[in-house]
Write a protein that holds these residues in place. Structure first.
Motif, PDB file in Angstrom:
ATOM      1  N   SER A   2       0.800  -1.220   0.000  1.00 57.86           N
ATOM      2  CA  SER A   2       0.000   0.000   0.000  1.00 57.86           C
ATOM      3  C   SER A   2       0.839   1.278   0.000  1.00 57.86           C
ATOM      4  CB  SER A   2      -0.954   0.014   1.198  1.00 57.86           C
ATOM      5  OG  SER A   2      -0.235  -0.091   2.412  1.00 57.86           O
ATOM      6  N   SER A  42      -9.445 -13.792  10.790  1.00 58.12           N
ATOM      7  CA  SER A  42      -8.186 -13.027  10.816  1.00 58.12           C
ATOM      8  C   SER A  42      -7.446 -13.148   9.486  1.00 58.12           C
ATOM      9  CB  SER A  42      -7.297 -13.503  11.960  1.00 58.12           C
ATOM     10  OG  SER A  42      -7.037 -14.892  11.856  1.00 58.12           O
ATOM     11  N   ASP A  77      -8.803 -10.665   6.945  1.00 57.25           N
ATOM     12  CA  ASP A  77      -8.229  -9.328   7.103  1.00 57.25           C
ATOM     13  C   ASP A  77      -6.838  -9.258   6.477  1.00 57.25           C
ATOM     14  OD1 ASP A  77     -10.511  -8.602   8.512  1.00 57.25           O
ATOM     15  OD2 ASP A  77      -9.623  -9.103  10.462  1.00 57.25           O
ATOM     16  N   LEU A  78      -6.064 -10.323   6.659  1.00 55.42           N
ATOM     17  CA  LEU A  78      -4.713 -10.367   6.105  1.00 55.42           C
ATOM     18  C   LEU A  78      -4.754 -10.367   4.585  1.00 55.42           C
ATOM     19  CD1 LEU A  78      -1.700 -10.591   6.791  1.00 55.42           C
ATOM     20  CD2 LEU A  78      -1.973 -13.085   6.756  1.00 55.42           C
ATOM     21  N   MET A 121      -7.125  -9.228   2.625  1.00 54.66           N
ATOM     22  CA  MET A 121      -7.580  -7.926   2.134  1.00 54.66           C
ATOM     23  C   MET A 121      -6.468  -6.885   2.185  1.00 54.66           C
ATOM     24  SD  MET A 121     -11.414  -7.878   3.819  1.00 54.66           S
ATOM     25  CE  MET A 121     -11.819  -6.245   3.192  1.00 54.66           C
ATOM     26  N   ALA A 122      -5.537  -7.059   3.120  1.00 56.36           N
ATOM     27  CA  ALA A 122      -4.451  -6.089   3.266  1.00 56.36           C
ATOM     28  C   ALA A 122      -3.425  -6.183   2.148  1.00 56.36           C
ATOM     29  CB  ALA A 122      -3.760  -6.288   4.612  1.00 56.36           C
ATOM     30  N   VAL A 123      -3.277  -7.373   1.543  1.00 54.44           N
ATOM     31  CA  VAL A 123      -2.249  -7.556   0.504  1.00 54.44           C
ATOM     32  C   VAL A 123      -2.832  -7.550  -0.900  1.00 54.44           C
ATOM     33  CG1 VAL A 123      -0.756  -8.853   2.066  1.00 54.44           C
ATOM     34  CG2 VAL A 123      -2.368 -10.094   0.587  1.00 54.44           C
ATOM     35  N   GLN A 124      -4.145  -7.385  -1.019  1.00 52.97           N
ATOM     36  CA  GLN A 124      -4.773  -7.369  -2.337  1.00 52.97           C
ATOM     37  C   GLN A 124      -4.967  -5.933  -2.820  1.00 52.97           C
ATOM     38  OE1 GLN A 124      -8.379  -9.666  -2.404  1.00 52.97           O
ATOM     39  NE2 GLN A 124      -7.333 -11.599  -1.998  1.00 52.97           N
TER      40      GLN A 124
END
Length: 413
Positions: free
Chosen positions: A31, A142, A145-146, A148-151
């Motif tokens: 990001s 969990s 969430d992980l 979604m953070a790297v996509q």
């Protein structure tokens, strides 16, 4: 044969190499840097963690021809972009070339420094772990969430992770998330894994175990990965001995029996579709066949409409546009061949085919033929050849491995 035991001294470097390889193959979204930065981050990590890697940098003569073709295509795209003012394809293609170059460099270092079997272990573990993503996504919030953070953010602003089947198909730990791009690279790995088996780098038990897990993940990402499953079976039938052929024949007979049960027993098929949302999507072609609509789905219906006949000047030279003013596919087509023709005409298609022809030059003949047919088939679905970074990373990396086997055989003889 690859042995999967690692002593404590080697574990750290193996893990670090896995992280670097993952960044290249699965294009994580970073990001604070932006889309497409994963491969650059991998190169930086490589220089920090393995500073000696650049001493191993060299371009084998086997990669000269595909390299020339790729750069010729780059300057052709640059020319068309300058004339049209649309630089979206140039940016996308630059990322693909960078991914290919970094993949070749990293693989060359790993194979030369630690040996071909180290690479086999690394690749198998990477894709086996990736194939676990959908299952972790189902059972652990969990992990959602992980993921979604790297996509990368959805280009249309859709909330994919709240859409049932669509969410599961985009549940992979990668920048792209899933769908066609993930199904293609996971499916292509099945062919790579099959090579490891026929080359006696892994035994049948390991092959069957990993193949099953990765195959399931590939089909979850996209049904089109069935192309690679069929291709892998063709390779096995050609290269294995009589006993191997009997085992494969029995396996295919079992699959045929399951398929016949699903097609002929409408009650059983409807039960699966009614009780499992994902199975309704997976079995959509069979459900449509049972209703007399042929082997079709929403995606195949849309896909068939994307094959159009452009004007002659477009076929010969292209229009120089890759995306429309609305940010959608120019020409309304997502077909790999059509996207290339709309942008740069037939020269784009010819150069793409030549690239695959030459980068696979060191492969065994029949295996090479099957890989080319599989990739050309998938290119008829989406922009794969010199268009899909993950698949091109795996193709170029695996080609380095095949060349290294040739060199090892030459040294031994």
């Amino acid at each position: 044969m690859a042995c999967f035991s690692l002593d404590k001294a080697n574990f750290a470097r193996f893990f670090l190499a896995l992280v670097v390889l993952w960044l290249v193959f699965f294009d994580l979204y970073i990001s604070f840097i932006g889309a497409g930065a994963s491969v650059v981050f991998a190169l930086i990590l490589m220089s920090l963690l393995f500073p000696s890697s650049f001493r191993f940098f060299r371009i084998d003569k086997a990669f000269m021809a595909p390299g020339v073709i790729a750069f010729a295509m780059y300057f052709y795209i640059l020319n068309r972009s300058i004339f049209s003012g649309d630089y979206s394809y140039l940016v996308s293609f630059t990322k693909v070339l960078l991914t290919i170059a970094v993949s070749i460099h990293i693989t060359n270092f790993l194979v030369k420094k630690y040996g071909p079997d180290f690479y086999v272990k690394l690749l198998i573990l990477a894709f086996l772990l990736q194939s676990l993503s959908p299952w972790l996504y189902l059972f652990f919030d969990s992990f959602k969430d992980l993921v979604m953070a790297v996509q990368a953010p959805d280009v249309l602003g859709r909330d994919i992770h709240g859409r049932g089947t669509m969410a599961l198909r985009k549940s992979f730990f990668s920048g792209a998330g899933g769908f066609f791009g993930m199904s293609t690279v996971m499916g292509f790995f099945l062919l790579v894994l099959t090579f490891f088996y026929i080359a006696k780098r892994i035994n049948f038990s390991l092959y069957a175990f990993v193949f099953s897990f990765v195959c399931a993940a590939a089909l979850i990402a996209g049904r089109s990965s069935i192309v690679f499953v069929v291709a892998s079976m063709a390779v096995l039938l050609f290269y294995k001995g009589f006993i191997g052929k009997v085992v494969i024949f029995c396996f295919l007979s079992f699959l045929s029996a399951i398929s016949s049960l699903l097609i002929l027993n409408e009650g059983f098929t409807n039960h699966l579709a009614d009780n499992f949302v994902f199975m309704r999507w997976m079995l959509e072609p069979i459900l449509n066949l049972q209703m007399g609509e042929g082997v079709s789905s929403v995606s195949t219906n849309v896909w068939s409409e994307m094959w159009v006949v452009p004007e002659l000047k477009t076929v010969l030279w292209g229009d120089g546009f890759y995306t429309s003013a609305e940010g959608l596919y120019y020409g309304g087509s997502d077909v790999g061949y059509m996207r290339q023709i709309f942008f740069g005409g037939l020269p784009m298609v010819v150069m793409s085919i030549l690239f695959v022809l030459y980068i696979t030059a060191e492969y065994p003949f029949f295996y090479r033929l099957i890989i080319m047919l599989a990739l050309l088939t998938m290119h008829a679905k989406g922009n794969v050849i010199l268009g899909a970074p993950m698949t091109m990373a795996l193709l170029s990396s695996f080609s380095v491995y095949v060349v290294s086997l040739r060199e090892n055989n030459s040294n031994e003889s």
